[in-house]
Design an enzyme around this catalytic site. Structure first.
Site, PDB file in Angstrom:
ATOM      1  N   ASP A  94      -4.878   5.905  -4.354  1.00 32.87           N
ATOM      2  CA  ASP A  94      -3.672   5.747  -5.177  1.00 32.87           C
ATOM      3  C   ASP A  94      -4.081   5.492  -6.631  1.00 32.87           C
ATOM      4  O   ASP A  94      -5.268   5.357  -6.947  1.00 32.87           O
ATOM      5  CB  ASP A  94      -2.769   4.618  -4.616  1.00 32.87           C
ATOM      6  CG  ASP A  94      -3.434   3.246  -4.680  1.00 32.87           C
ATOM      7  OD1 ASP A  94      -3.961   2.868  -5.750  1.00 32.87           O
ATOM      8  OD2 ASP A  94      -3.419   2.521  -3.660  1.00 32.87           O
ATOM      9  N   HIS A 109     -13.652   7.346  -3.168  1.00 33.73           N
ATOM     10  CA  HIS A 109     -13.117   8.223  -2.111  1.00 33.73           C
ATOM     11  C   HIS A 109     -12.134   9.256  -2.661  1.00 33.73           C
ATOM     12  O   HIS A 109     -11.340   9.810  -1.911  1.00 33.73           O
ATOM     13  CB  HIS A 109     -12.440   7.387  -1.008  1.00 33.73           C
ATOM     14  CG  HIS A 109     -13.407   6.629  -0.154  1.00 33.73           C
ATOM     15  ND1 HIS A 109     -13.035   5.616   0.711  1.00 33.73           N
ATOM     16  CD2 HIS A 109     -14.754   6.732  -0.017  1.00 33.73           C
ATOM     17  CE1 HIS A 109     -14.106   5.133   1.322  1.00 33.73           C
ATOM     18  NE2 HIS A 109     -15.156   5.783   0.893  1.00 33.73           N
ATOM     19  N   CYS A 117     -10.625  22.763  -6.484  1.00 34.15           N
ATOM     20  CA  CYS A 117     -10.497  24.175  -6.134  1.00 34.15           C
ATOM     21  C   CYS A 117     -11.778  24.646  -5.456  1.00 34.15           C
ATOM     22  O   CYS A 117     -12.856  24.596  -6.052  1.00 34.15           O
ATOM     23  CB  CYS A 117     -10.210  25.014  -7.376  1.00 34.15           C
ATOM     24  SG  CYS A 117     -10.196  26.777  -7.013  1.00 34.15           S
ATOM     25  N   CYS A 136      -4.956  27.534  -8.781  1.00 33.06           N
ATOM     26  CA  CYS A 136      -5.817  26.549  -9.455  1.00 33.06           C
ATOM     27  C   CYS A 136      -5.526  26.587 -10.956  1.00 33.06           C
ATOM     28  O   CYS A 136      -5.447  27.668 -11.552  1.00 33.06           O
ATOM     29  CB  CYS A 136      -7.279  26.905  -9.178  1.00 33.06           C
ATOM     30  SG  CYS A 136      -8.437  26.016 -10.237  1.00 33.06           S
ATOM     31  N   THR A 177     -10.511  -5.065   1.999  1.00 35.93           N
ATOM     32  CA  THR A 177     -11.127  -3.969   2.759  1.00 35.93           C
ATOM     33  C   THR A 177     -11.671  -4.488   4.081  1.00 35.93           C
ATOM     34  O   THR A 177     -12.181  -5.602   4.150  1.00 35.93           O
ATOM     35  CB  THR A 177     -12.209  -3.237   1.921  1.00 35.93           C
ATOM     36  OG1 THR A 177     -12.831  -2.236   2.726  1.00 35.93           O
ATOM     37  CG2 THR A 177     -13.255  -4.157   1.360  1.00 35.93           C
ATOM     38  N   SER A 178     -11.532  -3.657   5.120  1.00 36.80           N
ATOM     39  CA  SER A 178     -11.893  -4.114   6.465  1.00 36.80           C
ATOM     40  C   SER A 178     -13.399  -4.099   6.706  1.00 36.80           C
ATOM     41  O   SER A 178     -13.865  -4.636   7.702  1.00 36.80           O
ATOM     42  CB  SER A 178     -11.218  -3.209   7.502  1.00 36.80           C
ATOM     43  OG  SER A 178     -11.654  -1.871   7.326  1.00 36.80           O
ATOM     44  N   ASN A 202      -9.618 -11.535   1.251  1.00 43.09           N
ATOM     45  CA  ASN A 202      -9.011 -10.637   2.245  1.00 43.09           C
ATOM     46  C   ASN A 202      -8.022 -11.410   3.115  1.00 43.09           C
ATOM     47  O   ASN A 202      -8.108 -12.635   3.228  1.00 43.09           O
ATOM     48  CB  ASN A 202     -10.121 -10.047   3.126  1.00 43.09           C
ATOM     49  CG  ASN A 202      -9.801  -8.656   3.649  1.00 43.09           C
ATOM     50  OD1 ASN A 202      -9.265  -7.833   2.908  1.00 43.09           O
ATOM     51  ND2 ASN A 202     -10.112  -8.384   4.892  1.00 43.09           N
TER      52      ASN A 202
HETATM   53  P1  OAD Z   1      -8.376  -0.833   6.084  1.00 40.15           P
HETATM   54  O1  OAD Z   1      -6.986  -0.453   6.466  1.00 40.15           O
HETATM   55  O2  OAD Z   1      -9.483  -0.515   7.015  1.00 40.15           O
HETATM   56  O3  OAD Z   1      -8.451  -2.405   5.804  1.00 40.15           O
HETATM   57  C1  OAD Z   1      -7.524  -3.066   4.994  1.00 40.15           C
HETATM   58  C2  OAD Z   1      -7.917  -4.521   4.901  1.00 40.15           C
HETATM   59  O4  OAD Z   1      -7.025  -5.146   4.018  1.00 40.15           O
HETATM   60  C3  OAD Z   1      -7.861  -5.304   6.224  1.00 40.15           C
HETATM   61  O5  OAD Z   1      -9.067  -6.056   6.368  1.00 40.15           O
HETATM   62  C4  OAD Z   1      -6.667  -6.220   6.051  1.00 40.15           C
HETATM   63  O6  OAD Z   1      -6.853  -7.490   6.666  1.00 40.15           O
HETATM   64  C5  OAD Z   1      -6.616  -6.390   4.550  1.00 40.15           C
HETATM   65  N1  OAD Z   1      -5.283  -6.666   4.006  1.00 40.15           N
HETATM   66  C6  OAD Z   1      -4.086  -6.215   4.443  1.00 40.15           C
HETATM   67  N2  OAD Z   1      -3.091  -6.679   3.671  1.00 40.15           N
HETATM   68  C7  OAD Z   1      -3.664  -7.440   2.704  1.00 40.15           C
HETATM   69  C8  OAD Z   1      -3.174  -8.202   1.595  1.00 40.15           C
HETATM   70  N3  OAD Z   1      -1.889  -8.256   1.315  1.00 40.15           N
HETATM   71  N4  OAD Z   1      -4.075  -8.860   0.838  1.00 40.15           N
HETATM   72  C9  OAD Z   1      -5.397  -8.821   1.111  1.00 40.15           C
HETATM   73  N5  OAD Z   1      -5.912  -8.124   2.140  1.00 40.15           N
HETATM   74  C10 OAD Z   1      -5.071  -7.441   2.927  1.00 40.15           C
HETATM   75  O7  OAD Z   1      -8.632  -0.179   4.620  1.00 40.15           O
HETATM   76  P2  OAD Z   1     -10.007   0.071   3.860  1.00 40.15           P
HETATM   77  O8  OAD Z   1     -11.000  -0.990   4.158  1.00 40.15           O
HETATM   78  O9  OAD Z   1      -9.667   0.349   2.445  1.00 40.15           O
HETATM   79  O10 OAD Z   1     -11.407   6.263   3.588  1.00 40.15           O
HETATM   80  O11 OAD Z   1     -10.486   1.423   4.527  1.00 40.15           O
HETATM   81  C11 OAD Z   1     -11.670   1.999   4.061  1.00 40.15           C
HETATM   82  C12 OAD Z   1     -11.574   3.502   4.117  1.00 40.15           C
HETATM   83  O12 OAD Z   1     -11.206   3.943   5.417  1.00 40.15           O
HETATM   84  C13 OAD Z   1     -10.504   4.101   3.245  1.00 40.15           C
HETATM   85  O13 OAD Z   1     -10.884   4.263   1.901  1.00 40.15           O
HETATM   86  C14 OAD Z   1     -10.281   5.429   3.862  1.00 40.15           C
HETATM   87  C15 OAD Z   1     -10.229   4.993   5.289  1.00 40.15           C
HETATM   88  O14 OAD Z   1     -10.455   5.922   6.234  1.00 40.15           O
HETATM   89  C16 OAD Z   1     -11.225   7.573   3.404  1.00 40.15           C
HETATM   90  O15 OAD Z   1     -10.133   8.106   3.423  1.00 40.15           O
HETATM   91  C17 OAD Z   1     -12.500   8.296   3.151  1.00 40.15           C
END
Ligand code: OAD
Length: 234
Positions: A94, A109, A117, A136, A177-178, A202
């Site tokens: 985003d 990412h 393209c 394109c 991030t998870s 987190n």
């Molecule tokens: P995830 O959906 O795996 O993890 C989101 C994390 O945010 C979790 O650990 C939640 O506990 C936490 N969370 C949720 N709400 C929150 C809030 N209000 N405040 C703080 N934390 C919160 O998302 P990502 O770790 O970003 O890749 O996923 C990594 C990648 O996997 C993404 O970039 C994407 C995906 O597949 C690609 O598309 C290549």
């Protein structure tokens, strides 16, 4: 906190959750009703391009109805006011960091608002629909414009720059991030190896939580502004 000059902030879907952008790993294991492998792999794009293009068209259109939240705005303020080095590395596709004022920012990412393209190889800003197979903007050839998103099995962008920033940072902060997807999930260990302090902000402990010096659990919209205030105030 010791003498901090160089900061790297890694962000994930959790930082945009309070803006109304769903995270990836919901309780049902689906991403907006789809299995990740049906929409976020090169194989899925080859098998059913219409489905994949339409999926990302919807994600892109949704950006018009969401706003940066206090966590994005706080990082924008950190960027404007922090005199030392800073790199915000986001896994998010985003544009909420930009709209929150961040400039020292890198999208590892890819970005929803960018097109790639496959005919001429060029990337260009994009804000329409790809499902209609537009031409394109660079070479004019139709039918080969794909989302500029790093899918599973593809190489994240600007890894050399990220590696240098992490190897020379004093503080590494991970937000929302998870810790399930590499290489981003391994950044904390590289930062530790480089001697940096490491802090996790987190909602729940991430998969790599044990590697951080400190973990604070809560909403990014609360924790990030608090942390930025402390860094800029101290
Ligand atoms: P995830 O959906 O795996 O993890 C989101 C994390 O945010 C979790 O650990 C939640 O506990 C936490 N969370 C949720 N709400 C929150 C809030 N209000 N405040 C703080 N934390 C919160 O998302 P990502 O770790 O970003 O890749 O996923 C990594 C990648 O996997 C993404 O970039 C994407 C995906 O597949 C690609 O598309 C290549």
């Amino acid at each position: 906190m010791g003498d901090i000059r160089n900061i790297v902030v890694l962000t994930g879907a959790g930082i945009s959750a309070e803006s109304g952008v769903p995270t990836f790993r919901g309780p049902d294991g689906l991403w907006e009703g789809h299995r990740v492998e049906d929409v976020a792999t090169p194989e899925a794009y080859r098998r059913d391009p219409d489905l994949v293009l339409d999926f990302y068209d919807q994600r892109r259109a949704k950006l018009a109805s969401v706003e940066p939240n206090p966590a994005h705005v706080a990082l924008g303020r950190l960027d404007a006011e922090w005199k030392g080095k800073l790199l915000i590395v986001t896994q998010n596709v985003d544009d909420l960091h930009e709209r929150g004022g961040a400039e020292r920012l890198l999208h590892m990412h890819g970005e929803l608002k960018s097109a790639w393209c496959l005919s001429c190889g060029e990337r260009h800003p994009f804000d329409g629909k790809m499902a209609g197979y537009p031409a394109c903007a660079v070479c004019g050839v139709s039918g080969h414009v794909r989302p500029d998103i790093v899918w599973f099995g593809e190489m994240p962008y600007r890894m050399e720059e990220i590696d240098v920033a992490i190897a020379t940072c004093d503080l590494f902060v991970s937000v929302g991030t998870s810790g399930a997807v590499y290489p981003a999930a391994g950044f904390v260990q590289s930062a530790r190896y480089a001697g940096a302090e490491t802090l996790e902000l987190n909602l729940d402990p991430s998969e790599g939580s044990i590697f951080f010096n400190e973990s604070r659990m809560g909403r990014a919209g609360d924790l990030v502004p608090e942390w930025v205030d402390a860094v800029l105030g101290g």
